[in-house]
Design a protein around this motif. Structure first.
Motif, PDB file in Angstrom:
ATOM      1  N   LEU A 253     -20.332  12.700 -16.748  1.00 33.20           N
ATOM      2  CA  LEU A 253     -21.721  12.624 -17.173  1.00 33.20           C
ATOM      3  C   LEU A 253     -22.593  13.699 -16.545  1.00 33.20           C
ATOM      4  O   LEU A 253     -23.456  14.284 -17.224  1.00 33.20           O
ATOM      5  CB  LEU A 253     -22.275  11.233 -16.842  1.00 33.20           C
ATOM      6  N   SER A 254     -22.399  13.980 -15.246  1.00 36.93           N
ATOM      7  CA  SER A 254     -23.305  14.903 -14.552  1.00 36.93           C
ATOM      8  C   SER A 254     -23.292  16.296 -15.175  1.00 36.93           C
ATOM      9  O   SER A 254     -24.348  16.878 -15.448  1.00 36.93           O
ATOM     10  CB  SER A 254     -22.953  14.984 -13.064  1.00 36.93           C
ATOM     11  N   LEU A 260     -27.609  20.082 -20.448  1.00 36.26           N
ATOM     12  CA  LEU A 260     -28.652  19.818 -21.443  1.00 36.26           C
ATOM     13  C   LEU A 260     -30.061  19.897 -20.860  1.00 36.26           C
ATOM     14  O   LEU A 260     -30.977  20.426 -21.493  1.00 36.26           O
ATOM     15  CB  LEU A 260     -28.442  18.433 -22.065  1.00 36.26           C
ATOM     16  N   PHE A 261     -30.241  19.368 -19.645  1.00 32.93           N
ATOM     17  CA  PHE A 261     -31.598  19.218 -19.113  1.00 32.93           C
ATOM     18  C   PHE A 261     -31.871  19.991 -17.822  1.00 32.93           C
ATOM     19  O   PHE A 261     -33.025  20.167 -17.440  1.00 32.93           O
ATOM     20  CB  PHE A 261     -31.878  17.726 -18.848  1.00 32.93           C
ATOM     21  N   GLY A 262     -30.825  20.414 -17.101  1.00 26.83           N
ATOM     22  CA  GLY A 262     -31.023  21.078 -15.820  1.00 26.83           C
ATOM     23  C   GLY A 262     -30.739  20.124 -14.667  1.00 26.83           C
ATOM     24  O   GLY A 262     -31.056  18.932 -14.750  1.00 26.83           O
ATOM     25  N   THR A 263     -30.174  20.655 -13.599  1.00 17.86           N
ATOM     26  CA  THR A 263     -29.765  19.813 -12.476  1.00 17.86           C
ATOM     27  C   THR A 263     -30.924  19.087 -11.801  1.00 17.86           C
ATOM     28  O   THR A 263     -30.826  17.884 -11.532  1.00 17.86           O
ATOM     29  CB  THR A 263     -28.974  20.644 -11.445  1.00 17.86           C
ATOM     30  N   PRO A 264     -32.043  19.758 -11.474  1.00 17.27           N
ATOM     31  CA  PRO A 264     -33.143  19.023 -10.829  1.00 17.27           C
ATOM     32  C   PRO A 264     -33.682  17.887 -11.691  1.00 17.27           C
ATOM     33  O   PRO A 264     -33.967  16.796 -11.190  1.00 17.27           O
ATOM     34  CB  PRO A 264     -34.205  20.109 -10.601  1.00 17.27           C
ATOM     35  N   GLU A 265     -33.835  18.157 -12.988  1.00 19.79           N
ATOM     36  CA  GLU A 265     -34.367  17.123 -13.883  1.00 19.79           C
ATOM     37  C   GLU A 265     -33.434  15.910 -13.959  1.00 19.79           C
ATOM     38  O   GLU A 265     -33.883  14.762 -13.920  1.00 19.79           O
ATOM     39  CB  GLU A 265     -34.575  17.712 -15.282  1.00 19.79           C
ATOM     40  N   VAL A 266     -32.134  16.187 -14.082  1.00 23.12           N
ATOM     41  CA  VAL A 266     -31.158  15.096 -14.155  1.00 23.12           C
ATOM     42  C   VAL A 266     -31.128  14.318 -12.839  1.00 23.12           C
ATOM     43  O   VAL A 266     -31.012  13.087 -12.831  1.00 23.12           O
ATOM     44  CB  VAL A 266     -29.757  15.651 -14.493  1.00 23.12           C
ATOM     45  N   ALA A 307     -22.535  14.098  -7.299  1.00 27.26           N
ATOM     46  CA  ALA A 307     -22.109  15.405  -7.800  1.00 27.26           C
ATOM     47  C   ALA A 307     -23.232  16.432  -7.730  1.00 27.26           C
ATOM     48  O   ALA A 307     -23.027  17.566  -7.290  1.00 27.26           O
ATOM     49  CB  ALA A 307     -21.594  15.264  -9.229  1.00 27.26           C
ATOM     50  N   ASN A 308     -24.429  16.044  -8.168  1.00 29.49           N
ATOM     51  CA  ASN A 308     -25.539  17.000  -8.208  1.00 29.49           C
ATOM     52  C   ASN A 308     -25.974  17.445  -6.820  1.00 29.49           C
ATOM     53  O   ASN A 308     -26.188  18.634  -6.562  1.00 29.49           O
ATOM     54  CB  ASN A 308     -26.725  16.390  -8.952  1.00 29.49           C
TER      55      ASN A 308
END
Length: 388
Positions: A253-254, A260-266, A307-308
């Motif tokens: 998922l990560s 799609l949205f960017g790591t900080p946003e997610v 993960a992020n």
């Protein structure tokens, strides 16, 4: 990216990571049994996690620097050997105080292992993001299978999971000796270099968010078994489901959401979702079925966040891999260390599910910190992403 695309050393280290975190997860289902048989309060039982996490967090300050001096493989083996010895010793003692002390040494060994395992995987792999995904998947799957094994062994005696964890560490030690070669040496660095990484605004932000998130993470992981009202095997099944969702969140998922949205946003979204899960656990009034379901669902958000935050820790600054990993994990696990004993105190005093509310508020605070430093975090992420 398939497993065949990874360097054999990466696969061997990931397998050792799986075995190492399998050893951690076996403790979860036996917490109620330890409390019952040793006559320990919830607060005292939670010391088994707090001593482990506190020593692990502090040891991470030196683990990364040590690896640059004696080599990542030697540091990795030292960590595995330490865990094997002190996990085995846990099976032989009969007081909660002794268990807490031995768990502290266990945390020391795991700090030496986790810092260098991630550094070896990232250092050897051609694809950093793919390697971190593999690392997090191995970690999550180990955490998933650990409670299941602990539940099976713990149904016989609370001592058996400790003995089993020790045996697994011996297996992991042998795997590393036989298959992992020393990666390219990093520039020698010391404690001052590790502490110096916090001067980087992105590193400090990421570590602070990791600290606050990990408080909520270990509120769920370390405290929930005491209030589920289930036997060791049933607790093992619940956390096996949770661990599987951790794997899905980190390995599948990560990366898709980040693209799609960017790591900080997610990351912000996952923090809010995890906080909401903890809040629902607070509102559950201790209902076993509701708590069990929410624990499993919470694993999905934990996987994404693990993960992020790890990806950012390894790519957010120009510091060496071992030092960057040590700095991040140090603050992260020191924050998590206070969650178990805080929950163990608040639960009996103010209500069994009240600790989940505190965990939710702490995780939300992490989201606020991240949003407040969003500009710098976005720049750091962009730079790291380019390298992935």
């Amino acid at each position: 990216m398939g497993l065949r695309d990874f360097h054999p050393a990466v696969l061997a280290t990931a397998l050792a990571t799986f075995v190492s975190f399998l050893g951690i997860g076996v403790v979860d289902p036996i917490l109620p049994g330890i409390a019952r048989e040793l006559g320990a309060s919830h607060f005292m039982v939670e010391l088994l996690f707090t001593s482990y996490l506190l020593v692990m967090g502090l040891a991470n300050l030196i683990a990364g620097a040590l690896a640059t001096r004696i080599g990542s493989k030697r540091t990795l083996l030292l960590g595995l050997a330490t865990v094997a010895v002190f996990a085995g010793a846990c099976a032989l003692v009969s007081t909660i105080e002794s268990l807490a002390v031995l768990r502290g040494f266990w945390g020391l060994g795991n700090a030496l292992f986790t810092t260098t395992a991630l550094a070896i995987i990232v250092g050897v792999a051609a694809n950093t993001r793919g390697a971190i995904t593999l690392y997090e998947a191995a970690l999550g799957f180990g955490i998933a299978c650990g409670p299941l094994l602990g539940g099976v062994l713990g149904a016989q005696s609370w001592r058996m999971p400790f003995a089993g964890a020790s045996a697994l560490m011996v297996v992991a030690f042998a795997l590393v000796v036989l298959t992992v070669e020393e990666p390219e040496a990093e520039h020698r660095q010391g404690l001052r270099d590790v502490l110096g990484t916090y001067r980087h605004p992105g590193v400090l932000t990421n570590a602070a968010v990791g600290l606050l998130y990990t408080f909520g993470f270990f509120t769920l992981l370390a405290y929930t078994p005491l209030v589920l009202g289930l036997g060791a095997f049933q607790i093992g099944l619940v956390f096996f489901g949770w661990g599987l969702f951790v794997v899905v969140g980190s390995a599948v998922l990560s990366s898709r959401l980040n693209g799609l949205f960017g790591t900080p946003e997610v990351t912000v979204g996952a923090l809010v979702a995890f906080a909401a899960t903890l809040c629902l656990m607070w509102l559950s009034n201790g209902d076993t079925a509701a708590l069990a379901a929410l624990v499993v669902v919470g694993g999905l958000f934990c996987g994404v966040l693990n993960a992020n935050l790890t990806t950012l820790a390894m790519g957010i600054s120009s510091h060496g891999r071992s030092v960057a990993s040590g700095a991040f994990n140090s603050l992260r696990f020191v924050g998590g260390a206070f969650a178990p004993i805080t929950a163990g105190y608040l639960g009996p005093q103010y209500g069994a599910t009240v600790p989940f509310l505190l965990g939710a508020l702490t995780v939300i605070a992490g989201a606020v910190v991240l949003v407040g430093r969003f500009g710098q975090f976005r720049l750091a992420d962009a730079g790291s992403a380019a390298g992935h």
